[in-house]
Scaffold this motif. Structure first.
Motif, short mmCIF file in Angstrom:
data_model
loop_
_atom_site.label_atom_id
_atom_site.label_comp_id
_atom_site.label_asym_id
_atom_site.label_seq_id
_atom_site.Cartn_x
_atom_site.Cartn_y
_atom_site.Cartn_z
N ALA A 1 -1.33 4.79 -3.36
CA ALA A 1 0.06 5.25 -3.27
C ALA A 1 0.99 4.34 -4.08
O ALA A 1 1.92 4.81 -4.74
N VAL A 2 0.76 3.03 -4.03
CA VAL A 2 1.59 2.09 -4.79
C VAL A 2 1.42 2.33 -6.29
O VAL A 2 2.40 2.29 -7.06
N LEU A 3 0.19 2.57 -6.73
CA LEU A 3 -0.05 2.83 -8.15
C LEU A 3 0.64 4.12 -8.59
O LEU A 3 1.20 4.19 -9.70
N ILE A 4 0.62 5.13 -7.73
CA ILE A 4 1.28 6.40 -8.07
C ILE A 4 2.79 6.22 -8.14
O ILE A 4 3.46 6.77 -9.02
N ALA A 5 3.33 5.44 -7.19
CA ALA A 5 4.77 5.23 -7.15
C ALA A 5 5.28 4.47 -8.37
O ALA A 5 6.41 4.66 -8.82
N ARG A 6 4.46 3.57 -8.90
CA ARG A 6 4.81 2.78 -10.08
C ARG A 6 6.14 2.04 -9.91
O ARG A 6 6.92 1.91 -10.84
N ARG A 7 6.37 1.57 -8.72
CA ARG A 7 7.57 0.78 -8.46
C ARG A 7 7.17 -0.47 -7.68
O ARG A 7 6.58 -0.37 -6.62
N TRP A 8 7.48 -1.62 -8.25
CA TRP A 8 7.10 -2.88 -7.61
C TRP A 8 8.27 -3.84 -7.65
O TRP A 8 8.84 -4.11 -8.70
N VAL A 9 8.64 -4.33 -6.49
CA VAL A 9 9.71 -5.33 -6.37
C VAL A 9 9.06 -6.63 -5.90
O VAL A 9 8.45 -6.66 -4.82
N TRP A 10 9.19 -7.67 -6.70
CA TRP A 10 8.52 -8.93 -6.33
C TRP A 10 9.26 -9.59 -5.17
O TRP A 10 10.44 -9.86 -5.25
N PRO A 11 8.56 -9.85 -4.05
CA PRO A 11 9.22 -10.45 -2.88
C PRO A 11 9.67 -11.88 -3.16
O PRO A 11 9.05 -12.61 -3.95
N THR A 12 10.74 -12.28 -2.49
CA THR A 12 11.18 -13.66 -2.54
C THR A 12 10.26 -14.50 -1.65
O THR A 12 9.41 -13.97 -0.91
#
Length: 299
Positions: free
Chosen positions: A53-64
């Motif tokens: 699902a993460v790969l399909i969404a193609r949206r990644w926010v790097w956590p602090t």
């Protein structure tokens, strides 16, 4: 009602239906997989499904750094400790009783959200918490009486279900700040992956037990990983990002009665009358916790 509110309502309803079904499926798989191995198998399936699902969404926010710490708490407490404790508890508890004991979690969430998230602790919330705790005590007594006396295994099961409730509350309180910045799917994936790492010591036992388990145990593990974990935890995170943690936690009291009905339909399990009474007392405590002091406007 706007489309966003319908979407939020749908996410809430799906979450608690899926979680209620999890109590029943865990009960069904329990004879073949111990608590730890079942948690590992469930999380392994969940990580794969969420990773896709993460790969399909193609949206990644790097956590602090702070968000990584919060995600670690969610993964260890909710995905790790909660699953192991609940799975082990249901080795001796029926699905409805386990769901009712875990049902103390929403009160703990509301109290924790008031202390740590600034949502406040109204007078009625404190009263409701006390009443709900009394209900949990009744459930524990009813569980022991169901076996004709003080049965130590049942007492351990009730205590483990209570541990699961505490882990559930800790996980939700730690997750709430993360959902303000991290997408729901990503936050769920990372927490699930952390929980998987925590449960890796059960790998050998999982392989050994799956080797002799029937197909139903395999399919039950897959279901737990995909529906109550990958999908329901994501819809939960979505809802949590859009409403107060205490308010959403109270809504999870939909799960115990649903799990009780599903447990009866699947296994013919009916909790002891005293345990059912304790569940009612818990619901009364929730109702009291939702009351608000009436403010009289000046003339």
């Amino acid at each position: 009602m706007t489309s966003s509110r319908w979407l939020l309502l749908g996410a809430i309803v799906f979450t608690f239906l899926a979680w209620a079904s999890a109590f029943v499926v865990i009960r069904g798989v329990g004879p073949y997989l111990d608590g730890g191995p079942l948690a590992l198998g469930r999380l392994a399936v969940g990580v794969v499904a969420l990773g896709i699902a993460v790969l399909i969404a193609r949206r990644w926010v790097w956590p602090t750094r702070r968000e990584w710490a919060q995600l670690a708490i969610v993964g260890i407490a909710w995905f790790g400790a909660y699953n192991v404790a609940l799975n082990t508890a249901e080795q001796t508890l029926d699905a409805g009783t386990a769901a009712m004991i875990v049902g103390i979690g929403p009160i703990l969430i509301a109290l924790g959200a008031g202390i740590f998230l600034g949502e406040g602790i109204p007078k009625w919330l404190s009263i409701g918490a006390a009443v709900a705790f009394a209900g949990v005590v009744l459930i524990g007594i009813g569980t022991m009486l169901a076996q004709g006396g003080a049965h130590p295994v049942d007492l351990v099961g009730a205590l483990l279900a209570l541990v699961a409730a505490v882990a559930y509350a800790i996980g939700v309180i730690a997750q709430k700040p993360v959902t303000r910045h991290i997408p729901a799917i990503q936050a769920t994936f990372l927490a699930c992956a952390i929980g998987l790492v925590v449960c890796l010591p059960f790998s050998g036992l999982l392989v050994a037990q799956l080797a002799v388990a029937p197909a139903s145990a395999w399919w039950g593990t897959v279901y737990l990983g995909v529906v109550p974990t990958a999908l329901a935890f994501t819809t939960w995170a979505y809802a949590l990002s859009r409403m107060p943690a205490g308010q959403l936690g109270i809504a999870s009291y939909l799960s115990p009665p649903l799990a009780t009905v599903m447990g009866f339909l699947a296994f013919g399990e009916i909790p002891h009358p005293l345990a059912l009474a304790g569940g009612v007392v818990c619901l009364v405590g929730v109702a009291l916790s939702r009351r608000r002091l009436r403010v009289v406007a000046p003339a």
